[in-house]
Scaffold this active site. Sequence first.
Site, PDB file in Angstrom:
ATOM      1  N   GLU A  94       0.811  -1.204   0.000  1.00  0.00           N
ATOM      2  CA  GLU A  94       0.000   0.000   0.000  1.00  0.00           C
ATOM      3  C   GLU A  94       0.851   1.264   0.000  1.00  0.00           C
ATOM      4  O   GLU A  94       1.911   1.317   0.619  1.00  0.00           O
ATOM      5  CB  GLU A  94      -0.933  -0.011   1.220  1.00  0.00           C
ATOM      6  CG  GLU A  94      -1.955  -1.129   1.107  1.00  0.00           C
ATOM      7  CD  GLU A  94      -2.898  -1.239   2.302  1.00  0.00           C
ATOM      8  OE1 GLU A  94      -4.072  -1.587   2.066  1.00  0.00           O
ATOM      9  OE2 GLU A  94      -2.480  -0.999   3.432  1.00  0.00           O
ATOM     10  N   CYS A 107       3.245   8.545   1.206  1.00  0.00           N
ATOM     11  CA  CYS A 107       3.763   7.629   2.218  1.00  0.00           C
ATOM     12  C   CYS A 107       4.052   6.295   1.530  1.00  0.00           C
ATOM     13  O   CYS A 107       3.148   5.636   1.025  1.00  0.00           O
ATOM     14  CB  CYS A 107       2.706   7.498   3.311  1.00  0.00           C
ATOM     15  SG  CYS A 107       3.212   6.442   4.649  1.00  0.00           S
ATOM     16  N   CYS A 114       6.646  -6.645   7.850  1.00  0.00           N
ATOM     17  CA  CYS A 114       7.759  -6.095   8.626  1.00  0.00           C
ATOM     18  C   CYS A 114       8.181  -7.133   9.654  1.00  0.00           C
ATOM     19  O   CYS A 114       7.350  -7.886  10.145  1.00  0.00           O
ATOM     20  CB  CYS A 114       7.306  -4.813   9.326  1.00  0.00           C
ATOM     21  SG  CYS A 114       8.653  -3.901  10.120  1.00  0.00           S
ATOM     22  N   CYS A 118       6.580  -4.308  16.159  1.00  0.00           N
ATOM     23  CA  CYS A 118       6.187  -3.289  17.133  1.00  0.00           C
ATOM     24  C   CYS A 118       4.748  -3.614  17.534  1.00  0.00           C
ATOM     25  O   CYS A 118       3.897  -3.871  16.678  1.00  0.00           O
ATOM     26  CB  CYS A 118       6.277  -1.888  16.536  1.00  0.00           C
ATOM     27  SG  CYS A 118       7.958  -1.456  16.043  1.00  0.00           S
ATOM     28  N   CYS A 121       1.485  -1.826  15.916  1.00  0.00           N
ATOM     29  CA  CYS A 121       1.468  -1.560  14.468  1.00  0.00           C
ATOM     30  C   CYS A 121       0.818  -2.709  13.698  1.00  0.00           C
ATOM     31  O   CYS A 121       1.167  -3.876  13.906  1.00  0.00           O
ATOM     32  CB  CYS A 121       2.902  -1.339  13.987  1.00  0.00           C
ATOM     33  SG  CYS A 121       3.032  -1.101  12.210  1.00  0.00           S
ATOM     34  N   GLU A 167      10.191  -1.587   7.486  1.00  0.00           N
ATOM     35  CA  GLU A 167      11.255  -0.798   8.106  1.00  0.00           C
ATOM     36  C   GLU A 167      12.275  -0.484   6.992  1.00  0.00           C
ATOM     37  O   GLU A 167      13.008  -1.371   6.547  1.00  0.00           O
ATOM     38  CB  GLU A 167      11.893  -1.620   9.233  1.00  0.00           C
ATOM     39  CG  GLU A 167      13.217  -1.110   9.745  1.00  0.00           C
ATOM     40  CD  GLU A 167      13.233   0.363  10.156  1.00  0.00           C
ATOM     41  OE1 GLU A 167      12.319   0.820  10.855  1.00  0.00           O
ATOM     42  OE2 GLU A 167      14.179   1.078   9.749  1.00  0.00           O
ATOM     43  N   SER A 198      11.967   7.135   7.907  1.00  0.00           N
ATOM     44  CA  SER A 198      11.499   6.923   9.272  1.00  0.00           C
ATOM     45  C   SER A 198      11.965   5.542   9.724  1.00  0.00           C
ATOM     46  O   SER A 198      11.789   4.558   9.015  1.00  0.00           O
ATOM     47  CB  SER A 198       9.967   6.997   9.282  1.00  0.00           C
ATOM     48  OG  SER A 198       9.465   6.712  10.563  1.00  0.00           O
ATOM     49  N   LEU A 221      10.255   6.812  18.319  1.00  0.00           N
ATOM     50  CA  LEU A 221      10.755   6.603  19.680  1.00  0.00           C
ATOM     51  C   LEU A 221       9.686   5.978  20.591  1.00  0.00           C
ATOM     52  O   LEU A 221       9.893   4.930  21.176  1.00  0.00           O
ATOM     53  CB  LEU A 221      11.256   7.937  20.245  1.00  0.00           C
ATOM     54  CG  LEU A 221      12.150   7.835  21.465  1.00  0.00           C
ATOM     55  CD1 LEU A 221      13.423   7.074  21.165  1.00  0.00           C
ATOM     56  CD2 LEU A 221      12.484   9.225  22.001  1.00  0.00           C
ATOM     57  N   HIS A 222       8.572   6.653  20.733  1.00  0.00           N
ATOM     58  CA  HIS A 222       7.379   6.119  21.426  1.00  0.00           C
ATOM     59  C   HIS A 222       7.481   5.906  22.922  1.00  0.00           C
ATOM     60  O   HIS A 222       6.482   5.542  23.565  1.00  0.00           O
ATOM     61  CB  HIS A 222       6.896   4.806  20.793  1.00  0.00           C
ATOM     62  CG  HIS A 222       6.756   4.865  19.314  1.00  0.00           C
ATOM     63  ND1 HIS A 222       6.024   5.836  18.676  1.00  0.00           N
ATOM     64  CD2 HIS A 222       7.278   4.086  18.326  1.00  0.00           C
ATOM     65  CE1 HIS A 222       6.089   5.639  17.375  1.00  0.00           C
ATOM     66  NE2 HIS A 222       6.844   4.600  17.131  1.00  0.00           N
ATOM     67  N   ASN A 297      -3.639   4.818  16.122  1.00  0.00           N
ATOM     68  CA  ASN A 297      -4.736   4.439  15.228  1.00  0.00           C
ATOM     69  C   ASN A 297      -5.041   2.960  15.413  1.00  0.00           C
ATOM     70  O   ASN A 297      -4.178   2.119  15.192  1.00  0.00           O
ATOM     71  CB  ASN A 297      -4.345   4.690  13.766  1.00  0.00           C
ATOM     72  CG  ASN A 297      -4.195   6.165  13.492  1.00  0.00           C
ATOM     73  OD1 ASN A 297      -5.096   6.952  13.750  1.00  0.00           O
ATOM     74  ND2 ASN A 297      -3.030   6.559  12.994  1.00  0.00           N
ATOM     75  N   CYS A 340      -1.636   6.077   9.802  1.00  0.00           N
ATOM     76  CA  CYS A 340      -0.363   5.548  10.303  1.00  0.00           C
ATOM     77  C   CYS A 340      -0.572   4.236  11.024  1.00  0.00           C
ATOM     78  O   CYS A 340      -1.391   4.151  11.934  1.00  0.00           O
ATOM     79  CB  CYS A 340       0.193   6.481  11.369  1.00  0.00           C
ATOM     80  SG  CYS A 340       1.159   7.760  10.707  1.00  0.00           S
TER      81      CYS A 340
HETATM   82  N1  SAH Z   1       9.325   1.170  10.340  1.00  0.00           N
HETATM   83  C1  SAH Z   1       9.352   2.599  10.248  1.00  0.00           C
HETATM   84  C2  SAH Z   1       8.247   3.189   9.390  1.00  0.00           C
HETATM   85  C3  SAH Z   1       6.871   2.676   9.693  1.00  0.00           C
HETATM   86  S1  SAH Z   1       5.491   3.468  10.299  1.00  0.00           S
HETATM   87  C4  SAH Z   1       9.325   3.198  11.600  1.00  0.00           C
HETATM   88  O1  SAH Z   1       9.156   2.475  12.566  1.00  0.00           O
HETATM   89  O2  SAH Z   1       9.535   4.399  11.721  1.00  0.00           O
HETATM   90  C5  SAH Z   1       5.510   5.146  10.463  1.00  0.00           C
HETATM   91  C6  SAH Z   1       5.116   5.600  11.871  1.00  0.00           C
HETATM   92  O3  SAH Z   1       3.804   5.175  12.291  1.00  0.00           O
HETATM   93  C7  SAH Z   1       6.072   5.074  12.914  1.00  0.00           C
HETATM   94  O4  SAH Z   1       6.417   6.092  13.796  1.00  0.00           O
HETATM   95  C8  SAH Z   1       5.233   4.029  13.590  1.00  0.00           C
HETATM   96  O5  SAH Z   1       5.725   3.722  14.855  1.00  0.00           O
HETATM   97  C9  SAH Z   1       3.875   4.671  13.606  1.00  0.00           C
HETATM   98  N2  SAH Z   1       2.791   3.737  13.874  1.00  0.00           N
HETATM   99  C10 SAH Z   1       2.778   2.399  13.691  1.00  0.00           C
HETATM  100  N3  SAH Z   1       1.601   1.875  14.054  1.00  0.00           N
HETATM  101  C11 SAH Z   1       0.837   2.899  14.471  1.00  0.00           C
HETATM  102  C12 SAH Z   1      -0.505   2.986  14.926  1.00  0.00           C
HETATM  103  N4  SAH Z   1      -1.287   1.921  15.022  1.00  0.00           N
HETATM  104  N5  SAH Z   1      -0.978   4.212  15.233  1.00  0.00           N
HETATM  105  C13 SAH Z   1      -0.204   5.299  15.114  1.00  0.00           C
HETATM  106  N6  SAH Z   1       1.058   5.279  14.676  1.00  0.00           N
HETATM  107  C14 SAH Z   1       1.581   4.095  14.357  1.00  0.00           C
END
Ligand code: SAH
Length: 366
Positions: A94, A107, A114, A118, A121, A167, A198, A221-222, A297, A340
């Site tokens: 996508e 995007c 992946c 995480c 995600c 990633e 990212s 970072l989160h 999300n 996202c």
């Molecule tokens: N692997 C890369 C790019 C992927 S996603 C990375 O980790 O940066 C892009 C962003 O969306 C990342 O910051 C990811 O952590 C975030 N993300 C993933 N799942 C999400 C969700 N369910 N809600 C909000 N943000 C999310």
Amino acid sequence: MKNAPINLLNHDRAGLETLFLDMGEQKFRAQQAMKWIYGEQNLDFDAWSNFSKVLRARLKDDYQVAVPTLLSEQVSKDGTIKWLLKVDEVNAVETVFIPEKNRGTLCVSSQVGCTLNCTFCATGAQGFNRHLTTAEIIAQVWVAAKQLGHHGLDRKITNVVMMGMGEPLANYSQVLPALNIMRDDFGFGLANRRVTVSTAGLVPYIDRLNADADVSLAISLHAPHDELRNQLVPLNKKYNIKTLLASCKNFIQNKRKARITIEYTLIDGMNDRPEHARALCKLLANIPSKINLIPFNPFPGTAFKQSQPEAIEAFKGVCMKNGFITTVRKTRGDDIAAACGQLAGEFMDRTRRSAQIKKMQLEVVA
Ligand code: SAH
């Protein structure tokens, strides 16, 4: 047996130059080919009028410009567009376009699925099948440009973020040439700072990117401390926050970047309290950075919830008070699962992490 044709989309300008030199042609053919492919969006070798007939015949014999089939296009009520592209018999990825007042952000995905897993995600929850090739990555920009009528002075795509499925730094060798084509005047001509990689924090490849490509960097970072980040981003067990931020600091200094972006997904009750915000600011005190808060999300099967609006505001307030430029990412395209972390594509999970192998029941867009 004849070799499979070489897809010209797999090569950046330097790669194409080598390719043409190997054919006994001049280097400038690379620029000419790129003008046809990316500028004119003309993939028919017969139409490449500044190439001799003989050269065109050779191209037709051994080369191709192959773009994935567009399977579907969904338009959100907020104008966000999501495309599903078939990259092989069992895999589709996508790509999402997010129009805003003064810019249009694409995007782009880098992998089918992946491996990082995480916990919050959707892509991670689906498992992993394979890396995308350079051609499959840059073709996402190509198809989006074509669908949007991005052409000449009417440039709809102003920014590209590698924030789709996957990633990007785990697929470095294929992503790097695509980043080059995005920023090449004969490619999509985007300014360096408008192309963002990212990453969840693959430190050795942040260091390589530092040496290889002058792009913008965003770090997912989160969490402000390792214990929590280990839970949300398992990769943290390998490269902890301290190691990650040291590598970011190098990146900023070496590239003379004003700052990097810190992405922080706000999950209800997990990482969204004021003390998390204060710890985050302390952590980032010496890292020139802006903070992008992403309200979580939801996606099917997740137990996590989006933070309350008051918690988001309070978190933002703490960051701002500490002098950080802080933005809250607007949720876009969630009615078409384009927000996202909601991108899942359609694919066979070779890792069998997903409970069930999804069947592709897709309609080819005519
Ligand atoms: N692997 C890369 C790019 C992927 S996603 C990375 O980790 O940066 C892009 C962003 O969306 C990342 O910051 C990811 O952590 C975030 N993300 C993933 N799942 C999400 C969700 N369910 N809600 C909000 N943000 C999310």
